[in-house]
Design a protein around this motif. Structure first.
Motif, PDB file in Angstrom:
ATOM      1  N   TRP B  63      26.820  37.019  37.668  1.00  0.00           N
ATOM      2  CA  TRP B  63      27.560  35.887  37.094  1.00  0.00           C
ATOM      3  C   TRP B  63      29.032  36.214  36.937  1.00  0.00           C
ATOM      4  O   TRP B  63      29.689  35.765  36.007  1.00  0.00           O
ATOM      5  CB  TRP B  63      26.942  35.508  35.737  1.00  0.00           C
ATOM      6  N   TRP B  93      17.915  24.727  33.141  1.00  0.00           N
ATOM      7  CA  TRP B  93      19.042  25.500  32.625  1.00  0.00           C
ATOM      8  C   TRP B  93      19.915  24.772  31.626  1.00  0.00           C
ATOM      9  O   TRP B  93      21.015  25.203  31.327  1.00  0.00           O
ATOM     10  CB  TRP B  93      19.885  25.999  33.816  1.00  0.00           C
ATOM     11  N   ASN B  96      24.523  22.542  30.817  1.00  0.00           N
ATOM     12  CA  ASN B  96      25.617  23.342  31.390  1.00  0.00           C
ATOM     13  C   ASN B  96      25.015  24.589  32.041  1.00  0.00           C
ATOM     14  O   ASN B  96      25.045  25.680  31.480  1.00  0.00           O
ATOM     15  CB  ASN B  96      26.611  23.719  30.287  1.00  0.00           C
ATOM     16  N   PRO B  97      24.470  24.443  33.231  1.00  0.00           N
ATOM     17  CA  PRO B  97      23.760  25.561  33.884  1.00  0.00           C
ATOM     18  C   PRO B  97      24.720  26.710  34.213  1.00  0.00           C
ATOM     19  O   PRO B  97      25.932  26.510  34.334  1.00  0.00           O
ATOM     20  CB  PRO B  97      23.208  24.935  35.172  1.00  0.00           C
ATOM     21  N   PRO B  98      24.178  27.909  34.371  1.00  0.00           N
ATOM     22  CA  PRO B  98      25.039  29.089  34.550  1.00  0.00           C
ATOM     23  C   PRO B  98      25.669  29.202  35.942  1.00  0.00           C
ATOM     24  O   PRO B  98      26.450  30.112  36.170  1.00  0.00           O
ATOM     25  CB  PRO B  98      24.062  30.260  34.328  1.00  0.00           C
ATOM     26  N   HIS B 100      27.761  26.984  37.782  1.00  0.00           N
ATOM     27  CA  HIS B 100      29.166  26.548  37.851  1.00  0.00           C
ATOM     28  C   HIS B 100      29.658  26.407  39.282  1.00  0.00           C
ATOM     29  O   HIS B 100      30.836  26.621  39.578  1.00  0.00           O
ATOM     30  CB  HIS B 100      30.075  27.511  37.060  1.00  0.00           C
ATOM     31  N   THR B 120      28.465  22.704  37.908  1.00  0.00           N
ATOM     32  CA  THR B 120      27.230  22.771  38.696  1.00  0.00           C
ATOM     33  C   THR B 120      26.847  21.372  39.189  1.00  0.00           C
ATOM     34  O   THR B 120      26.767  20.439  38.386  1.00  0.00           O
ATOM     35  CB  THR B 120      26.068  23.320  37.844  1.00  0.00           C
TER      36      THR B 120
END
Lengths: 214, 214
Positions: B63, B93, B96-98, B100, B120
């Motif tokens: 990430w 997720w 606000n999913p990881p 992006h 995302t």
């Protein structure tokens, strides 16, 4: 205290300990020597160097005199299924095999014992893992019993909860086919403490399973 | 140069990357969290410590902003086979999913794109790995493309020779059933340099596959 152990048992990433198909020319089938390269000294500048470090130590510990009897599968002794077809066959290991102990070959087909030079005698025996282990323990006295493979035999003894120490070597290859160590062993790890160490060969992993003390 | 990579892809000793059966409650089936324990900070004295060392670094590198687009399988987005049955599902997720980044979900069933917070957007696309990768590369620009899994997708991209970097994590468990990473990949290792490192978790191995330069 004497233990029941497996030493230097090599598998592929997909869990195969022999390839497909075993023959007298290719005892590991299409795997060839690829599962066992870690055992052999590397060549450097055209010369073979003595094996040192973790790989050398782990290859040597298989033959350090602590094992008093060995159990192996029929296909480790002779690669073909079914009744014996060659009465002159005395194993892969020459007239003076490296075992120097009684070796119990598990088979459904009767065969006279074969006495070799150097203390190795092959006994051929039918029976459950528990029964054959009892014979091997008696033969070993205060020494350890080794489960020598192949995968079918290691699997059966693991499933029966009879192995104390398991040294696995995971080679970074995908064999795709052959005899799997893991089939039917879901959850077998729960009875063991497990740790790992890297081989000097890139990508090769030594993994040590030691039965938990209760 | 941007690469196509797989990060932190966890499998069992017998090669399963998800257990059996995947559901909304158990996205990894009977594997539960067991394949991914290395990712989570250990607890010590009742307190959760920050993840450090090799495991922390390898969990974080997934990430770090170097990935510009992600490709995932339909079953990573939604666990059930067949046509879409829940139009309100927006992934596991949160809002606000990881990721992006654009995320390309490979599926035979058409679905409108879903725009989430934080950059995302899930795109749903049918096509060969080559075709979907071309879309992802264009979306990623100079950044890397991640193949996010599950096992079916990683396997397809490996088989097609499209993966440059693969970070595998081998957990010391025998799952027995589930979706195998290795099926149909005999010999896939020959195109890679492979090395390993030990996790701080006993028995867990990190294995790094890097495509050979020709």
């Amino acid at each position: 205290m004497s233990v029941v152990r497996v030493t230097g048992f090599s598998i592929s990433l997909d869990g195969f300990a022999t390839g497909d198909v075993q023959t007298l020319d290719e005892p590991f089938g299409h795997a060839g020597q690829r599962l066992h390269e870690w055992m052999f000294p590397p060549e450097a500048g055209g010369e073979t160097r003595a094996q040192s470090g973790i790989d050398g130590a782990l290859a040597a510990v298989s033959w350090d005199g602590s094992v008093g009897a060995e159990i192996m599968g029929r296909r480790k002794f002779w690669p073909y299924p079914g009744p014996w077809t060659d009465d002159s066959w005395r194993g892969w290991w020459g007239e003076n095999p490296p075992f120097h102990t009684p070796v119990f070959v598990m088979t459904h087909y009767a065969h006279e014992p074969i006495e070799m030079e150097g203390g190795t005698t092959f006994h051929f025996t039918d029976g459950t893992p528990e029964e054959v282990l009892a014979m091997a323990r008696e033969a070993a006295g205060a020494l350890d019993v080794r489960i020598g493979g192949g995968p079918t035999i290691v699997r059966e003894f693991l499933r029966a909860g009879l192995i104390d120490d398991l040294h696995l070597v995971i080679a970074p290859i995908v064999l795709g086919r052959g005899e799997s160590l893991w089939q039917g062993l879901e959850g077998v790890e729960s009875e063991f403490d497990i740790h790992t160490a890297n081989s000097a060969r890139p990508g090769v992993v030594h993994q040590f399973w030691q039965r938990k003390q209760h």
